[in-house]
Write a protein that holds these residues in place. Sequence first.
Motif, short mmCIF file in Angstrom:
data_model
loop_
_atom_site.label_atom_id
_atom_site.label_comp_id
_atom_site.label_asym_id
_atom_site.label_seq_id
_atom_site.Cartn_x
_atom_site.Cartn_y
_atom_site.Cartn_z
N THR A 15 70.91 53.42 -9.03
CA THR A 15 71.20 52.73 -10.01
C THR A 15 70.05 51.54 -10.57
OG1 THR A 15 73.43 53.82 -9.87
CG2 THR A 15 73.19 52.16 -11.56
N PRO A 16 69.62 51.54 -12.10
CA PRO A 16 68.90 50.32 -12.19
C PRO A 16 70.08 49.13 -12.41
CG PRO A 16 68.08 52.46 -13.22
CD PRO A 16 68.96 52.74 -12.59
N GLU A 17 69.07 47.86 -12.25
CA GLU A 17 69.87 46.89 -12.59
C GLU A 17 68.66 45.78 -13.33
OE1 GLU A 17 72.01 45.52 -9.02
OE2 GLU A 17 72.20 46.94 -8.32
N VAL A 18 69.47 44.82 -13.75
CA VAL A 18 68.22 44.06 -14.43
C VAL A 18 68.02 42.82 -13.05
CG1 VAL A 18 68.37 41.59 -15.59
CG2 VAL A 18 70.10 43.38 -16.42
N LYS A 19 66.31 42.78 -13.59
CA LYS A 19 65.96 42.10 -12.29
C LYS A 19 64.82 41.30 -13.14
CE LYS A 19 63.18 43.27 -8.13
NZ LYS A 19 62.48 44.03 -7.43
N ALA A 34 64.50 51.93 -16.74
CA ALA A 34 66.19 52.76 -17.73
C ALA A 34 65.92 51.94 -18.94
CB ALA A 34 66.97 52.40 -16.90
N ALA A 35 65.85 51.25 -19.92
CA ALA A 35 65.59 50.43 -20.64
C ALA A 35 64.53 51.07 -21.71
CB ALA A 35 65.61 49.05 -21.50
N GLY A 36 63.49 51.84 -21.21
CA GLY A 36 62.32 52.50 -22.12
C GLY A 36 61.02 50.85 -21.84
N LYS A 37 61.15 49.94 -21.20
CA LYS A 37 60.20 48.40 -21.48
C LYS A 37 58.49 48.60 -20.06
CE LYS A 37 60.47 43.85 -20.39
NZ LYS A 37 61.17 42.44 -20.42
N GLN A 38 57.83 48.61 -20.36
CA GLN A 38 56.63 49.13 -19.78
C GLN A 38 56.45 47.66 -18.84
OE1 GLN A 38 54.53 51.10 -22.85
NE2 GLN A 38 54.03 52.23 -21.18
N MET A 95 64.21 46.49 -15.89
CA MET A 95 65.89 47.37 -14.77
C MET A 95 65.38 47.57 -13.56
SD MET A 95 68.04 46.90 -17.05
CE MET A 95 69.38 48.15 -15.82
N PHE A 96 65.80 47.33 -12.27
CA PHE A 96 64.77 48.42 -10.95
C PHE A 96 65.90 47.95 -10.23
CE2 PHE A 96 61.82 49.00 -7.67
CZ PHE A 96 61.12 49.53 -8.34
N PRO A 97 66.28 49.89 -9.34
CA PRO A 97 66.97 49.49 -8.49
C PRO A 97 66.66 49.10 -7.01
CG PRO A 97 66.03 51.40 -8.81
CD PRO A 97 65.45 51.10 -9.14
N ARG A 98 67.75 48.17 -7.04
CA ARG A 98 67.45 47.42 -5.53
C ARG A 98 66.98 48.11 -4.51
NH1 ARG A 98 71.39 42.83 -4.90
NH2 ARG A 98 72.18 42.28 -7.45
N PRO A 99 66.44 48.14 -3.05
CA PRO A 99 67.07 48.70 -2.37
C PRO A 99 67.45 49.26 -1.88
CG PRO A 99 65.35 46.48 -1.89
CD PRO A 99 66.36 46.29 -2.95
N ARG A 100 67.36 50.61 -1.52
CA ARG A 100 68.19 51.87 -1.27
C ARG A 100 69.18 52.18 -1.52
NH1 ARG A 100 67.38 47.62 2.01
NH2 ARG A 100 68.71 46.38 1.51
N ARG A 101 68.63 51.39 -3.07
CA ARG A 101 69.70 52.05 -4.18
C ARG A 101 69.23 52.80 -4.84
NH1 ARG A 101 73.80 47.46 -5.24
NH2 ARG A 101 75.04 46.45 -2.99
N ASP A 111 53.77 44.77 -18.07
CA ASP A 111 54.60 43.40 -19.33
C ASP A 111 53.83 41.98 -17.49
OD1 ASP A 111 55.16 43.86 -21.28
OD2 ASP A 111 57.45 43.72 -20.72
N PHE A 112 53.72 42.70 -16.37
CA PHE A 112 53.13 42.36 -15.49
C PHE A 112 51.90 41.71 -16.05
CE2 PHE A 112 56.02 44.98 -12.33
CZ PHE A 112 57.02 43.59 -12.25
N ILE A 113 50.93 42.84 -16.04
CA ILE A 113 49.84 42.62 -16.29
C ILE A 113 49.15 41.42 -17.31
CG2 ILE A 113 47.25 43.22 -17.04
CD1 ILE A 113 48.52 45.81 -15.39
N ALA A 114 50.53 41.12 -18.39
CA ALA A 114 50.04 40.38 -19.58
C ALA A 114 50.28 39.38 -19.33
CB ALA A 114 50.71 41.17 -20.76
N VAL A 115 51.24 38.81 -18.81
CA VAL A 115 51.87 37.39 -18.16
C VAL A 115 50.52 37.35 -17.48
CG1 VAL A 115 53.22 36.38 -16.96
CG2 VAL A 115 54.42 37.71 -18.58
N VAL A 116 50.50 37.46 -16.19
CA VAL A 116 48.76 37.06 -15.61
C VAL A 116 48.03 36.99 -16.05
CG1 VAL A 116 47.41 38.13 -13.50
CG2 VAL A 116 50.28 37.79 -13.03
N ARG A 117 47.38 37.56 -17.37
CA ARG A 117 46.14 37.64 -17.89
C ARG A 117 46.76 36.48 -19.14
NH1 ARG A 117 45.35 43.92 -18.74
NH2 ARG A 117 42.83 44.02 -17.17
N GLU A 118 47.80 36.16 -19.58
CA GLU A 118 47.68 35.38 -20.69
C GLU A 118 48.33 34.27 -19.85
OE1 GLU A 118 50.55 36.56 -23.22
OE2 GLU A 118 49.87 38.63 -23.65
#
Length: 163
Positions: free
Chosen positions: A136-140, A104-108, A128-134, A112-119
């Motif tokens: 609305t995106p929330e900070v995760k 929701a904030a434009g972040k890919q 930002m990602f919605p909880r299961p069964r919701r 980032d997941f892949i970069a962290v694992v590679r680095e």
Amino acid sequence: MPKRIVIWCLPILVLIILLPTRRVAGRDQRAPVHQADEIETLVNKAADLIESEGRTAFAAFRRKNSPWRYGDVYLFVVDLHGVVLFNAAHPNREGRDLLQEHDAAGKQFHKDFIAVVRESGSGWVDYMFPRPRRSTPEVKWSYVCGTSVDGTPALVGAGVYVE
């Protein structure tokens, strides 16, 4: 500064200073305190199981109210090209190339997941990602760890929503 403000702010400052710092996608970030060790342990155990059992481990990861999936905590597995191999809470994402997906904030965040694992092999990523069964995106914050799924380089992760 009034003494009452200093006394009120001091515990907050101590907490901020003591939060564990993680290297996240090329920058230092604060990892979530709530459940951080629990999430890291879960993901590291899942990575070990995937290494030994491959995709057959996914069936256990999908079971609700299990050590692998409980409350809002669930595992996901993504190959290092951005294709979702497994997602316990969102099976409709499986098989999809989500490398270019934005939160929701434009972040890919898949990048980032892949970069962290590679680095670093493992680490924390916020997005930002919605909880299961919701919807609305929330900070995760998700902890991701490199693994191999039947010979395919991948990552496994799980996260915690910031309340």
